[in-house]
Design a protein around this motif. Structure first.
Motif, PDB file in Angstrom:
ATOM      1  N   HIS A   1       0.828  -1.207   0.000  1.00  0.00           N
ATOM      2  CA  HIS A   1       0.000   0.000   0.000  1.00  0.00           C
ATOM      3  C   HIS A   1       0.862   1.258   0.000  1.00  0.00           C
ATOM      4  O   HIS A   1       0.611   2.204  -0.743  1.00  0.00           O
ATOM      5  CB  HIS A   1      -0.942  -0.012   1.211  1.00  0.00           C
ATOM      6  CG  HIS A   1      -1.935  -1.143   1.164  1.00  0.00           C
ATOM      7  ND1 HIS A   1      -2.790  -1.429   2.192  1.00  0.00           N
ATOM      8  CD2 HIS A   1      -2.203  -2.062   0.200  1.00  0.00           C
ATOM      9  CE1 HIS A   1      -3.539  -2.491   1.865  1.00  0.00           C
ATOM     10  NE2 HIS A   1      -3.172  -2.877   0.667  1.00  0.00           N
ATOM     11  N   ARG A   2       1.882   1.215   0.815  1.00  0.00           N
ATOM     12  CA  ARG A   2       2.801   2.363   0.876  1.00  0.00           C
ATOM     13  C   ARG A   2       3.515   2.537  -0.468  1.00  0.00           C
ATOM     14  O   ARG A   2       3.725   3.664  -0.928  1.00  0.00           O
ATOM     15  CB  ARG A   2       3.815   2.112   2.004  1.00  0.00           C
ATOM     16  CG  ARG A   2       4.803   3.190   2.223  1.00  0.00           C
ATOM     17  CD  ARG A   2       4.233   4.378   2.997  1.00  0.00           C
ATOM     18  NE  ARG A   2       5.163   5.503   2.999  1.00  0.00           N
ATOM     19  CZ  ARG A   2       5.085   6.531   2.172  1.00  0.00           C
ATOM     20  NH1 ARG A   2       4.103   6.615   1.301  1.00  0.00           N
ATOM     21  NH2 ARG A   2       5.977   7.511   2.219  1.00  0.00           N
TER      22      ARG A   2
ATOM     23  N   ARG B   1       2.393   1.729  -3.433  1.00  0.00           N
ATOM     24  CA  ARG B   1       1.473   2.319  -4.418  1.00  0.00           C
ATOM     25  C   ARG B   1       1.373   3.824  -4.233  1.00  0.00           C
ATOM     26  O   ARG B   1       1.381   4.588  -5.205  1.00  0.00           O
ATOM     27  CB  ARG B   1       0.078   1.722  -4.230  1.00  0.00           C
ATOM     28  CG  ARG B   1      -0.132   0.363  -4.840  1.00  0.00           C
ATOM     29  CD  ARG B   1      -1.542  -0.040  -4.505  1.00  0.00           C
ATOM     30  NE  ARG B   1      -1.854  -1.399  -4.849  1.00  0.00           N
ATOM     31  CZ  ARG B   1      -2.821  -2.093  -4.247  1.00  0.00           C
ATOM     32  NH1 ARG B   1      -3.554  -1.556  -3.301  1.00  0.00           N
ATOM     33  NH2 ARG B   1      -3.069  -3.333  -4.625  1.00  0.00           N
ATOM     34  N   GLU B   2       1.285   4.223  -2.974  1.00  0.00           N
ATOM     35  CA  GLU B   2       1.164   5.657  -2.695  1.00  0.00           C
ATOM     36  C   GLU B   2       2.423   6.393  -3.145  1.00  0.00           C
ATOM     37  O   GLU B   2       2.355   7.473  -3.717  1.00  0.00           O
ATOM     38  CB  GLU B   2       0.918   5.871  -1.190  1.00  0.00           C
ATOM     39  CG  GLU B   2      -0.437   5.351  -0.749  1.00  0.00           C
ATOM     40  CD  GLU B   2      -0.564   5.229   0.770  1.00  0.00           C
ATOM     41  OE1 GLU B   2       0.217   5.871   1.497  1.00  0.00           O
ATOM     42  OE2 GLU B   2      -1.447   4.477   1.232  1.00  0.00           O
TER      43      GLU B   2
ATOM     44  N   LEU C   1       4.553   5.388  -5.485  1.00  0.00           N
ATOM     45  CA  LEU C   1       4.611   5.402  -6.956  1.00  0.00           C
ATOM     46  C   LEU C   1       3.701   6.503  -7.498  1.00  0.00           C
ATOM     47  O   LEU C   1       4.092   7.263  -8.397  1.00  0.00           O
ATOM     48  CB  LEU C   1       4.174   4.036  -7.514  1.00  0.00           C
ATOM     49  CG  LEU C   1       4.118   3.942  -9.024  1.00  0.00           C
ATOM     50  CD1 LEU C   1       5.517   3.994  -9.643  1.00  0.00           C
ATOM     51  CD2 LEU C   1       3.426   2.653  -9.486  1.00  0.00           C
ATOM     52  N   SER C   2       2.508   6.572  -6.940  1.00  0.00           N
ATOM     53  CA  SER C   2       1.560   7.584  -7.380  1.00  0.00           C
ATOM     54  C   SER C   2       2.143   8.985  -7.192  1.00  0.00           C
ATOM     55  O   SER C   2       2.073   9.840  -8.083  1.00  0.00           O
ATOM     56  CB  SER C   2       0.256   7.416  -6.585  1.00  0.00           C
ATOM     57  OG  SER C   2      -0.558   8.523  -6.731  1.00  0.00           O
TER      58      SER C   2
END
Lengths: 209, 193
Positions: free
Chosen positions: A190-191, A193-194, A196-197
């Motif tokens: 989750h971290r 993905r954040e 990367l975003s």
């Protein structure tokens, strides 16, 4: 025919069937990987089928982890050789693919640790997509940006991100590959993905997808 | 009830496809009403789709050939086969033999130090009562060990065999240790992978 003598129906000796093979076996009948592990224990030639099945997946992973084609080739080869060497220690009830991914990920992490994260951002390769020239150029630029964003992430975020979204592993498989509890795997993914975003936004990527 | 604090976790579960229908509806309801959570969902979703949109990179066409050449080399190279045997057969077998050597004459050694004493291991009442039949069986085995030791001691064979095996074990241990020190990564690979 040697393959018949070995009971390897539907499988050809590697010397006759090496070039240009993808990840699927040649006769469409997909026997479980673990069956081939058993065969490879007795007949080294049978290991070719496992290489054929996993070479693209492992190469994609090692390439995305390192960003370097030479490193990816060496790491993929090394992963297969270590897997072959360790066939006798492979648990009979275990699954081959998480085990192989685990070897590959550990090799990548060791390699990156040795290389101190000096990922070569200049030498990023892009696969061509079909479409107009503008689309191809646009896609290449996009892939370049995404690849750069991945490589700029710490490895403990990079590996779960790639295992999930490039290799398509389930959470259960990821816990085996990364040797971490489910909660830790989820938190890291989750971290990641954040992160990367956020990096894609920094690179000015808008309206992707 | 979803608020902005716990929406982040729910958005990730939504991206994983692990939310049930009710939770999904609840999240989407919140996201419709909340601009910042809507932005988070969009951005993370876009990042995931950009990542998954990367095409797999094909390995070099020679990959299979190269790997199988190395596999063949390892399968047939006597040096590598010997290394495998060393780690998987010889070392465990030596360890087992060493343990046996320690265990077998130990009862006999006790007897040697108490020279002139009774040659059999005495059967104590405590042993019999606590261990019962199995205790007596063990006692019998110990006595057999004493007898065997006596026979070997008389012929002088135990000293010779002991010296030879001890030397072998020490040499083996030294060799393995040296090999390990020269390349720890290789040892790890042989033992773990």
């Amino acid at each position: 025919m040697v393959s018949e003598a070995l009971g390897l129906a539907g499988w050809r000796l590697p010397s006759l069937a090496l070039a240009g093979k993808g990840d699927t076996p040649n006769d469409g009948v997909l026997e479980p990987d673990e069956v081939w592990v058993e065969r490879a224990r007795r007949h080294p030639d049978a290991f070719a089928e496992l290489v054929r099945r996993f070479q693209s997946r492992i190469y994609s992973l090692t390439y995305r982890m390192t960003g370097n084609r030479e490193d990816a080739r060496d790491l993929t080869q090394d992963a297969f050789i270590r897997a072959y060497d360790g066939l006798s220690t492979f648990r009979p009830n275990g699954r081959f693919s998480p085990w192989l991914y685990r070897i590959a990920v550990n090799l990548c992490l060791n390699h990156l640790r040795r290389r101190r994260e000096e990922t070569d951002l200049g030498e990023i390769e892009y696969s061509l997509r079909s479409g107009t020239l503008e689309e191809v150029v646009e896609n290449r630029e996009m892939e370049k940006t995404v690849a750069r964003a991945i490589l700029s992430m710490p490895t403990h975020y990079r590996s779960p991100l790639l295992l999930r979204h490039i290799s398509g592993l389930s959470y259960e498989e990821m816990t085996q590959v990364l040797d971490m509890p489910l909660g830790t795997v989820k938190t890291r993914l989750h971290r990641a993905r954040e992160l990367l975003s956020a990096r894609l936004r920094l690179e000015g990527v808008e309206g992707i997808g | 009830m979803i608020d902005c604090k716990n929406a982040g976790e729910k958005i990730h579960e939504y991206l994983d496809g692990s939310l049930d229908e009710a939770a999904r509806r609840e999240l989407l309801g919140h996201v419709e009403a909340c601009v910042s959570c809507r932005a988070r969902l969009d951005q993370w979703e876009q990042a995931v789709s950009a990542l998954e949109g990367l095409r797999p990179i094909e390995p070099p066409a020679t990959m299979l050939h190269q790997v199988m050449a190395l596999v063949q080399e390892r399968a047939t190279n006597p040096k590598l086969v010997w290394r495998k045997l060393l780690y998987r057969v010889f070392v465990p077998a030596s360890a087992a033999l060493g343990l046996l050597l320690l265990l077998l004459p130990s009862s006999g050694l006790l007897h040697l130090f108490s020279s002139g004493a009774d040659t059999t291991v005495p059967t104590s009442d405590v042993t019999s009562s606590v261990l019962g039949e199995s205790g007596q069986a063990l006692q019998g085995l110990a006595n057999q060990g004493v007898d065997l030791f006596d026979t070997m001691l008389t012929s002088g064979a135990i000293a010779q065999v002991g010296v030879v095996l001890g030397a072998c074990l020490i040499l083996l241990a030294a060799g393995v240790l040296l090999w390990h020190l020269l390349d720890r990564e290789r040892t790890r690979r042989m033992l773990r992978v």
